[in-house]
Design a protein around this motif. Structure first.
Motif, PDB file in Angstrom:
ATOM      1  N   MET A  14       9.993   7.875  -1.655  1.00 49.31           N
ATOM      2  CA  MET A  14       7.952   8.249  -0.808  1.00 49.31           C
ATOM      3  C   MET A  14       8.029   8.766  -2.707  1.00 49.31           C
ATOM      4  O   MET A  14       7.136   8.433  -3.054  1.00 49.31           O
ATOM      5  CB  MET A  14       8.605   8.621   0.135  1.00 49.31           C
ATOM      6  CG  MET A  14       7.992   7.214   1.135  1.00 49.31           C
ATOM      7  SD  MET A  14       6.896   6.231   0.670  1.00 49.31           S
ATOM      8  CE  MET A  14       5.397   6.645  -0.351  1.00 49.31           C
ATOM      9  N   ASN A  33       7.575  -0.802  -1.888  1.00 43.55           N
ATOM     10  CA  ASN A  33       6.978  -0.355  -1.168  1.00 43.55           C
ATOM     11  C   ASN A  33       7.126  -1.370   0.017  1.00 43.55           C
ATOM     12  O   ASN A  33       7.167  -1.602   1.357  1.00 43.55           O
ATOM     13  CB  ASN A  33       4.885  -0.632  -1.238  1.00 43.55           C
ATOM     14  CG  ASN A  33       4.462   0.111  -2.183  1.00 43.55           C
ATOM     15  OD1 ASN A  33       4.756   0.897  -1.362  1.00 43.55           O
ATOM     16  ND2 ASN A  33       3.650   0.339  -3.389  1.00 43.55           N
ATOM     17  N   ASN A  94      -3.595   2.702   3.980  1.00 41.71           N
ATOM     18  CA  ASN A  94      -3.040   4.016   3.165  1.00 41.71           C
ATOM     19  C   ASN A  94      -3.182   4.951   4.350  1.00 41.71           C
ATOM     20  O   ASN A  94      -2.680   6.191   4.602  1.00 41.71           O
ATOM     21  CB  ASN A  94      -3.668   4.449   1.979  1.00 41.71           C
ATOM     22  CG  ASN A  94      -2.899   3.943   0.639  1.00 41.71           C
ATOM     23  OD1 ASN A  94      -1.579   3.508   1.075  1.00 41.71           O
ATOM     24  ND2 ASN A  94      -3.647   3.903  -0.014  1.00 41.71           N
ATOM     25  N   TYR A  98       1.765   5.593   6.002  1.00 38.19           N
ATOM     26  CA  TYR A  98       2.934   6.431   6.423  1.00 38.19           C
ATOM     27  C   TYR A  98       2.706   7.937   7.226  1.00 38.19           C
ATOM     28  O   TYR A  98       3.569   7.967   7.247  1.00 38.19           O
ATOM     29  CB  TYR A  98       1.972   7.153   5.379  1.00 38.19           C
ATOM     30  CG  TYR A  98       1.706   6.358   3.413  1.00 38.19           C
ATOM     31  CD1 TYR A  98       3.512   5.611   3.521  1.00 38.19           C
ATOM     32  CD2 TYR A  98       1.134   5.976   3.354  1.00 38.19           C
ATOM     33  CE1 TYR A  98       3.357   5.016   1.819  1.00 38.19           C
ATOM     34  CE2 TYR A  98       0.501   4.955   1.642  1.00 38.19           C
ATOM     35  CZ  TYR A  98       2.269   4.786   1.161  1.00 38.19           C
ATOM     36  OH  TYR A  98       2.470   3.928   0.496  1.00 38.19           O
ATOM     37  N   GLY A 384       0.464   8.102   0.011  1.00 41.85           N
ATOM     38  CA  GLY A 384       1.529   7.865   0.289  1.00 41.85           C
ATOM     39  C   GLY A 384       2.596   9.306  -1.275  1.00 41.85           C
ATOM     40  O   GLY A 384       3.665   9.967   0.237  1.00 41.85           O
ATOM     41  N   ALA A 388       3.918  11.152   2.450  1.00 45.70           N
ATOM     42  CA  ALA A 388       4.956  10.416   2.674  1.00 45.70           C
ATOM     43  C   ALA A 388       5.751  11.613   3.789  1.00 45.70           C
ATOM     44  O   ALA A 388       6.957  11.951   5.128  1.00 45.70           O
ATOM     45  CB  ALA A 388       5.187   9.003   2.435  1.00 45.70           C
ATOM     46  N   TRP A 391       5.043  14.025   6.698  1.00 43.00           N
ATOM     47  CA  TRP A 391       4.853  12.788   8.141  1.00 43.00           C
ATOM     48  C   TRP A 391       6.796  12.511   8.581  1.00 43.00           C
ATOM     49  O   TRP A 391       6.907  12.968   9.799  1.00 43.00           O
ATOM     50  CB  TRP A 391       4.430  11.127   7.592  1.00 43.00           C
ATOM     51  CG  TRP A 391       3.079  11.368   7.768  1.00 43.00           C
ATOM     52  CD1 TRP A 391       2.477  10.704   6.602  1.00 43.00           C
ATOM     53  CD2 TRP A 391       2.306  12.428   8.502  1.00 43.00           C
ATOM     54  NE1 TRP A 391       0.904  11.410   6.377  1.00 43.00           N
ATOM     55  CE2 TRP A 391       0.711  12.540   7.539  1.00 43.00           C
ATOM     56  CE3 TRP A 391       1.619  12.983   9.374  1.00 43.00           C
ATOM     57  CZ2 TRP A 391      -0.285  12.135   8.445  1.00 43.00           C
ATOM     58  CZ3 TRP A 391       0.977  13.179  10.596  1.00 43.00           C
ATOM     59  CH2 TRP A 391      -0.101  13.017   9.413  1.00 43.00           C
TER      60      TRP A 391
END
Length: 446
Positions: A14, A33, A94, A98, A384, A388, A391
């Motif tokens: 990422m 991606n 987006n 994510y 992202g 990312a 998360w």
């Protein structure tokens, strides 16, 4: 082991997506991606494990609410102010895609050791990205002086992405600082954490992002106060004269925040002043469109309410209010609140003597605060490259919390085994004792 390697792919990939720019022929989706989407979808549809099968994630309700408000904002946008369909779908993707990484890593089927290794890998990726940025800056003599085009972003892109890179490093700096301050008795890990702090701090300086400077200072100050109030005050006082020791470019960048007019009057620099004008225009925009102007429509509308055409809001909270209305802002704040609840749950999951839980819990708590601050002067929440891995960290932290809590309960049950055996023996030898003291000798009674 194979699953752990698959889980490592998004963590490593990422922040480095721009280094894998191979085209797939699909708009807005390159090879990296596509690989990421395949991994995430495969892990999401896999069966849930015993640890998470019967529990709802801490962030699940607010994220579902956020997804709903963003979808509503998307339909408002395409019906009231039609635009490029691919661009609109990309913006929706987006926002929704994510955060799915949180669900993936919460249910990643790893034990405590595997979860800990993925957390360490996430932090290692931050350090490697920091080294990349520092080497980039040193090769261009970045510390000698500041200029707009002499800012660096490492794997995040060119100088125009420096603010995003600064927020990314400022978000994770508290975790390194917490390990350095609170991992008592683990000298090797403390030393590694201090080295990580130094690398990440140097990377932040080279982004020349004043927002990130402020976030980093506040984050470290919060941890220092938590460690020792008196020591934090003394270090703060000692840091004032040490400012002169910072590289010239850093002090020059900070000094630019306040400038002086031709009459000698103090005023904010253009970049800072423009944000206040844009935010004022955003409030007027919301008053005209109480339900929001629609997802990704802020840049197209802000020119009607300020002198700035096609500008971002430079504030995620203002952006959500303007594009998705009050419901969008409430959803965003709810997500942040539940992140803090998750951090509190982590800090309570271990025994009092568990320094690892304490360090990780405090570091993640301040990291959440840093992330929230990072969206005050910018809007990277839906990007992202920046968010990312955060998360992912949220999912890993929740899984770590559940595993720690289960381990503590198992230890308590094991410690209670002799007492349970004794109460069963008493109840069996003296059956009338149950009548005299009901429940006193029942299994599991206190």
């Amino acid at each position: 082991m194979l699953l752990r390697l698959i889980l490592a792919i998004p963590i490593v990939l990422m922040p480095n997506l721009l280094y894998v720019p191979l085209d797939t022929g699909i708009p807005s989706i390159n090879l990296a991606n596509l690989l990421l989407i395949m991994v995430v979808m495969a892990l999401l549809i896999s069966p849930r494990d015993e640890l998470t099968r019967h529990t709802m994630g801490v962030l699940t309700p607010p994220l579902l609410f956020l997804f709903a408000t963003v979808v509503i904002g998307y339909f408002i946008a395409v019906t009231t102010l039609p635009g490029d369909g691919v661009s609109d779908l990309t913006s929706l993707k987006n926002f929704v895609f994510y955060p799915l990484l949180y669900f993936v890593y919460r249910r990643c089927k790893q034990d405590l050791r595997g979860t800990r290794q993925l957390i360490v890998l996430s932090l290692l990726v931050v350090v490697v990205a920091g080294i990349d940025l520092v080497l980039q800056g040193l090769a261009n003599d970045a510390f000698s002086g500041y200029s707009e085009t002499n800012r660096f972003a490492g794997p995040f892109g060119d100088y125009r992405s420096a603010n995003r890179a600064g927020v990314f490093f400022a978000m994770f700096l508290p975790m390194f600082a917490a390990f350095a301050l609170f991992l008592r008795g683990r000298k090797i890990w403390s030393a590694v954490s201090i080295a990580g702090c130094a690398i990440v701090a140097a990377a932040i300086m080279l982004t020349y992002s004043r927002q990130s400077y402020l976030i980093a200072v506040i984050a470290v100050a919060l941890l220092m106060v938590r460690r020792h109030v008196v020591l934090a005050v003394l270090l703060g006082l000692a840091a004032i004269p040490a400012i002169s020791l910072l590289p010239p470019g850093v002090t020059q960048r900070v000094a630019e925040t306040q400038q002086y007019s031709s009459t000698g009057r103090a005023q904010l620099d253009v970049s800072t002043a423009s944000r206040f004008d844009i935010w004022s225009g955003a409030l007027k925009m919301w008053k005209d469109h109480p339900a929001g102007v629609g997802l990704d429509r802020f840049p197209r509308k802000i020119g009607d309410y300020s002198e700035y055409q096609n500008f971002d809001a430079h504030n995620m909270y203002v952006l959500m209010l303007a594009e998705c209305g009050p419901l969008g802002l409430i959803a965003l704040l709810w997500v942040l609140w539940r992140m803090l609840r998750l951090a509190l749950a982590l800090r309570r999951s271990g025994d009092e003597a568990d320094v690892e839980v304490k360090a990780l819990g405090l570091g993640f708590t301040v990291a959440v605060i840093a992330m929230a601050m990072g969206n005050l002067y910018g809007s990277p929440f839906h990007e992202g490259l920046v968010m990312a891995n955060f998360w992912i960290m949220c999912g890993l932290v929740e899984r770590y919390t559940l595993l720690k809590r289960r381990a503590v309960l198992a230890a308590h049950r094991e410690a209670d085994t002799p007492r349970i055996a004794l109460t069963e023996a008493i109840a069996g030898r003296y059956p009338l004792s149950e009548r005299v003291l009901p429940g006193r000798y029942r299994i599991g009674s206190k």
